[in-house]
Design a protein around this motif. Structure first.
Motif, PDB file in Angstrom:
ATOM      1  N   ASP A   1       1.354  -0.887  -0.167  1.00  0.00           N
ATOM      2  CA  ASP A   1      -0.227   0.254   0.103  1.00  0.00           C
ATOM      3  C   ASP A   1       0.529   1.257   0.022  1.00  0.00           C
ATOM      4  O   ASP A   1       0.615   1.993   1.066  1.00  0.00           O
ATOM      5  CB  ASP A   1      -0.529   0.159   1.408  1.00  0.00           C
ATOM      6  N   ALA A   2       2.025   1.870  -1.326  1.00  0.00           N
ATOM      7  CA  ALA A   2       2.906   2.375  -1.050  1.00  0.00           C
ATOM      8  C   ALA A   2       2.485   3.529  -1.368  1.00  0.00           C
ATOM      9  O   ALA A   2       1.412   3.497  -2.615  1.00  0.00           O
ATOM     10  CB  ALA A   2       4.092   1.841  -2.037  1.00  0.00           C
TER      11      ALA A   2
ATOM     12  N   ARG B   1      -1.835  12.263 -11.351  1.00  0.00           N
ATOM     13  CA  ARG B   1      -1.377  11.049  -9.712  1.00  0.00           C
ATOM     14  C   ARG B   1      -2.262   9.529 -10.605  1.00  0.00           C
ATOM     15  O   ARG B   1      -3.099   9.903 -11.679  1.00  0.00           O
ATOM     16  CB  ARG B   1      -2.534  11.512  -8.620  1.00  0.00           C
ATOM     17  N   VAL B   2      -1.924   8.772 -10.073  1.00  0.00           N
ATOM     18  CA  VAL B   2      -1.660   7.276 -11.613  1.00  0.00           C
ATOM     19  C   VAL B   2      -2.063   6.645 -10.043  1.00  0.00           C
ATOM     20  O   VAL B   2      -2.034   6.127  -9.165  1.00  0.00           O
ATOM     21  CB  VAL B   2      -0.624   6.686 -11.742  1.00  0.00           C
ATOM     22  N   ASP B   3      -3.452   5.574  -9.905  1.00  0.00           N
ATOM     23  CA  ASP B   3      -3.760   4.703  -9.195  1.00  0.00           C
ATOM     24  C   ASP B   3      -3.145   3.503  -9.189  1.00  0.00           C
ATOM     25  O   ASP B   3      -4.327   3.382 -10.185  1.00  0.00           O
ATOM     26  CB  ASP B   3      -5.694   4.403  -8.913  1.00  0.00           C
ATOM     27  N   CYS B   4      -2.866   2.568  -8.718  1.00  0.00           N
ATOM     28  CA  CYS B   4      -1.817   1.869  -8.921  1.00  0.00           C
ATOM     29  C   CYS B   4      -2.505   0.759  -7.832  1.00  0.00           C
ATOM     30  O   CYS B   4      -1.852  -0.495  -7.644  1.00  0.00           O
ATOM     31  CB  CYS B   4      -0.579   1.983  -8.293  1.00  0.00           C
TER      32      CYS B   4
ATOM     33  N   VAL C   1       4.791  -0.547 -13.915  1.00  0.00           N
ATOM     34  CA  VAL C   1       3.880  -1.228 -13.029  1.00  0.00           C
ATOM     35  C   VAL C   1       3.340  -2.122 -14.042  1.00  0.00           C
ATOM     36  O   VAL C   1       2.752  -1.986 -14.895  1.00  0.00           O
ATOM     37  CB  VAL C   1       3.120   0.361 -13.313  1.00  0.00           C
ATOM     38  N   THR C   2       2.438  -2.824 -12.891  1.00  0.00           N
ATOM     39  CA  THR C   2       2.309  -3.944 -13.813  1.00  0.00           C
ATOM     40  C   THR C   2       1.379  -3.679 -13.640  1.00  0.00           C
ATOM     41  O   THR C   2      -0.480  -3.079 -13.153  1.00  0.00           O
ATOM     42  CB  THR C   2       2.259  -5.491 -12.681  1.00  0.00           C
TER      43      THR C   2
END
Ligand SMILES: [Zn+2]
Length: 389
Positions: A9-10, A39-42, A359-360
């Motif tokens: 949760d980083a 912002r990118v929600d990963c 990012v996977t």
């Protein structure tokens, strides 16, 4: 290498193309959240350092699938070479190709591997087999470096195979490399490194050390193709010459381990080649257990490894060489960055490093990256804080 150093949760915060901060989400300073412009929600995804491919022959003129089929039908490498195939085939096609044709092919391959997660790469010459041919390959590699969105290091594979006409006077050929070709390549700033194919029937350890010393004199650090076909002394030569890396290492025993221990040479394994040729893999487990920090690279080339897919390299390292997923990912990122003298700048998620990361797709664990062998779980590729894919 076994410690993936995972943060659950980083958050990851980039600024000016570099990693400015990262850590658990609940520790993110509120001002960072406020000043972020993008912002990118990963959620559910893994963010990992981008792959560094420290050994490729990306610039070549043509594929060699006909020879592949011949090998599947039982032809040996010697038979294929005797019929004009092998490296000579690549050399002939390279000689016939224009710089623009070579550049177009290499550019397409470069973008293919970027989409698979490669964020920094090394490119070697070697198919020229003549000085002019090598210069052509190096110029194409330099053009690619100038236009590439990912960092590129270029290597002059000065000694790949001894031409027929020098069989009886090897020392003349070595002299030519050391006193004419290396100085010319260095003067034109066409390469960052010099490389030697140190194997029985190719170049000896002493010749390797001599050529790498000439490279060092002209500001080119060394790399060695070592111990692929036999216990050739190539590893020891790399250590003696203070090379940055010794690559291949299928034939490694206690003597090689002793030579590498405590040296700055990064042992670099290329399991894609063993996979494609059906030969024995390098003893990765033994090397890691001996305390060596090994790197993984693709060896992307038309003859012995026609893939630059680092996801597959990592998966093969796990399935066939029994490397743990954390070890294989460390070898394909941070250790490979060290092999290219980029270790302080790339290869891991660390504050101050260039923001090269992947990012996977949504995954239940980072270990799914090698588990889904043959697939790429990479969905986004970020280089210098910019999204390329
Ligand atoms: Zn190679």
């Amino acid at each position: 290498m076994q410690d993936a150093d995972l943060v659950e949760d980083a958050f990851l915060y980039c600024e000016g193309g570099r990693i400015a901060a990262f850590g658990p989400m609940h520790e993110m300073p509120p001002d960072l959240a406020a000043q972020a412009t993008e912002r990118v929600d990963c959620t559910g995804r893994v963010v990992l350092p981008g792959y560094v491919d420290s050994h490729t022959h990306l610039v070549f003129a043509a594929t060699r699938e006909a020879e592949y089929v011949q090998r599947l039908q039982g032809a040996t490498y010697e038979q294929i070479a005797a019929a004009g195939g092998g490296i000579l085939n690549s050399a002939r096609r390279t000689a016939a190709a224009t710089e623009n044709e070579l550049l177009a092919g290499a550019r397409q391959r470069l973008w293919e591997v970027i989409r698979l997660g490669t964020t920094a790469i090394e490119i070697k010459s070697g198919y020229g087999l003549s000085f002019d041919g090598e210069l052509k390959l190096l110029r194409v590699a330099q053009q690619l470096k100038a236009e590439s969105p990912i960092p590129v290091r270029v290597t002059y594979l000065a000694a790949h195979a001894l031409p027929m006409e020098y069989r009886e006077r090897r020392q003349d050929y070595i002299r030519l490399i050391c006193h004419e070709w290396i100085p010319a390549v260095a003067a034109e700033k066409l390469a960052d490194y010099v490389d030697v194919f140190c194997e029985h029937g190719f170049f000896t350890p002493d010749e390797t050390v001599e050529i790498l010393a000439a490279g060092a004199t002209h500001g080119l650090a060394g790399r060695v193709h070592a111990n692929e076909l036999a216990y050739s002394g190539g590893v020891q030569a790399a250590v003696r010459a203070g090379a940055c890396s010794a690559d291949h290492l299928e034939c490694v025993g206690p003597e090689e381990l002793r030579a590498l221990a405590g040296s700055a040479v990064v042992p670099t394994l290329l399991p894609g080649t063993a996979f494609f040729l059906g030969i024995a893999y390098a003893p990765a487990r033994m090397m890691i257990d001996a305390g060596l920090g090994i790197a993984l690279a693709s060896d992307y080339n038309p003859g012995t490894c026609p893939t630059g897919n680092m996801n597959l390299v990592v998966a093969t390292a796990c399935a066939q060489m029994k490397m743990l997923p954390a070890e294989a990912l460390c070898a394909a990122t941070l250790n490979a960055a060290h092999a290219l003298q980029w270790g302080s700048d790339m290869g891991s998620i660390a504050v101050g490093k260039v923001a090269n990361f992947l990012v996977t797709n949504p995954l239940s664990s980072y270990t799914c990256i090698p588990y889904h062998f043959g697939h790429s779980t990479v969905q986004q590729v970020w280089v210098g804080g910019k999204r390329l894919v």
